[in-house]
Design a protein around this motif. Structure first.
Motif, PDB file in Angstrom:
ATOM      1  N   ASP A  48     -44.949   4.522  35.480  1.00  0.00           N
ATOM      2  CA  ASP A  48     -44.631   5.353  34.320  1.00  0.00           C
ATOM      3  C   ASP A  48     -45.816   5.432  33.361  1.00  0.00           C
ATOM      4  OD1 ASP A  48     -42.090   6.121  35.097  1.00  0.00           O
ATOM      5  OD2 ASP A  48     -41.082   4.529  33.984  1.00  0.00           O
ATOM      6  N   ALA A  49     -46.486   4.305  33.138  1.00  0.00           N
ATOM      7  CA  ALA A  49     -47.671   4.304  32.262  1.00  0.00           C
ATOM      8  C   ALA A  49     -48.769   5.173  32.864  1.00  0.00           C
ATOM      9  CB  ALA A  49     -48.176   2.879  32.042  1.00  0.00           C
ATOM     10  N   LEU A  50     -48.923   5.113  34.170  1.00  0.00           N
ATOM     11  CA  LEU A  50     -49.923   5.949  34.845  1.00  0.00           C
ATOM     12  C   LEU A  50     -49.572   7.424  34.690  1.00  0.00           C
ATOM     13  CD1 LEU A  50     -52.400   6.356  36.673  1.00  0.00           C
ATOM     14  CD2 LEU A  50     -50.902   5.928  38.652  1.00  0.00           C
ATOM     15  N   LEU A  51     -48.319   7.785  34.938  1.00  0.00           N
ATOM     16  CA  LEU A  51     -47.921   9.195  34.819  1.00  0.00           C
ATOM     17  C   LEU A  51     -48.028   9.701  33.384  1.00  0.00           C
ATOM     18  CD1 LEU A  51     -44.914   9.476  37.290  1.00  0.00           C
ATOM     19  CD2 LEU A  51     -47.221  10.392  37.567  1.00  0.00           C
ATOM     20  N   THR A  52     -47.696   8.863  32.421  1.00  0.00           N
ATOM     21  CA  THR A  52     -47.831   9.254  31.018  1.00  0.00           C
ATOM     22  C   THR A  52     -49.295   9.535  30.689  1.00  0.00           C
ATOM     23  OG1 THR A  52     -45.874   8.019  30.372  1.00  0.00           O
ATOM     24  CG2 THR A  52     -47.484   8.490  28.633  1.00  0.00           C
ATOM     25  N   ALA A  53     -50.184   8.667  31.142  1.00  0.00           N
ATOM     26  CA  ALA A  53     -51.616   8.867  30.903  1.00  0.00           C
ATOM     27  C   ALA A  53     -52.138  10.083  31.658  1.00  0.00           C
ATOM     28  CB  ALA A  53     -52.393   7.610  31.293  1.00  0.00           C
ATOM     29  N   VAL A  54     -51.597  10.324  32.851  1.00  0.00           N
ATOM     30  CA  VAL A  54     -51.993  11.510  33.623  1.00  0.00           C
ATOM     31  C   VAL A  54     -51.645  12.770  32.839  1.00  0.00           C
ATOM     32  CG1 VAL A  54     -51.345  12.896  35.648  1.00  0.00           C
ATOM     33  CG2 VAL A  54     -51.996  10.510  35.939  1.00  0.00           C
TER      34      VAL A  54
END
Length: 186
Positions: A48-54
């Motif tokens: 989720d943190a990766l997708l938010t940053a993406v």
């Protein structure tokens, strides 16, 4: 200036555009960047943190592309607007193809993730301001109504071209018909 974090996010965006949302994993991003396993997780603890940053990085890149387009073009008539959007559509299915596919993948993912939806709404508002201003400049009497009509048509046009490529893709005629119907000559 590129940073490791930015490189990881750009790799994730490429994976998103090439493989869809399920192709974006910490391990896949590590492999795509040639970094040791666990490198992506050092920056983004969860998926989720990766997708938010993406989404943040994706929005920055798309905004930069839109600002580049807006700097090169300043349509003042419906016909000029149609021409600018036709050029934009060609860029979206050509040099920005992977980024465009990533946008569609993240939009679909946002249907099931309210946090992503909220984030996309916020970042998309900035681009919508440019678009609404263009509609106002070309003479729209109701740019708040006309902007989503044209933007949604453009989105569908690009999606269709990506899904069913037509080597003779030329959206100018259809865009001109739509925009001149919404904004008749002055």
């Amino acid at each position: 200036m590129s940073t490791r974090r930015t490189d990881l996010l750009d790799a994730a965006i490429s994976l998103l555009g090439e493989r869809g949302v399920h192709g974006v994993t910490h391990r896949a991003v590590d492999a795509a960047t040639g970094l040791p396993a666990g490198s992506t997780a050092n920056y983004f603890r969860s998926r989720d943190a990766l997708l938010t940053a993406v989404v943040e990085r994706f929005a920055d890149r798309e905004r930069a592309n839109w600002e580049d387009t807006a700097a090169r073009m300043c349509p003042t008539t419906p016909e000029e607007m149609a021409k600018a959007l036709a050029e934009f559509a060609h860029e979206q299915v050509g040099p920005y193809r992977t980024l465009t596919l990533a946008r569609y993948a993240i939009l679909v993912e946002a249907a099931n993730r309210p946090a992503l939806r909220a984030q996309l709404t916020e970042t998309g508002a900035r681009v919508r301001q440019y678009f609404t201003n263009w509609m106002r400049v070309i003479g729209s009497t109701d740019p708040e109504r006309d902007t989503p009509i044209v933007a949604n048509y453009l989105t569908g046009l690009v999606l269709h071209q990506l899904s069913y490529p037509n080597p003779g893709f030329d959206p100018l005629g259809h865009l001109t018909a739509l925009i001149t119907t919404l904004v008749p000559g002055r």
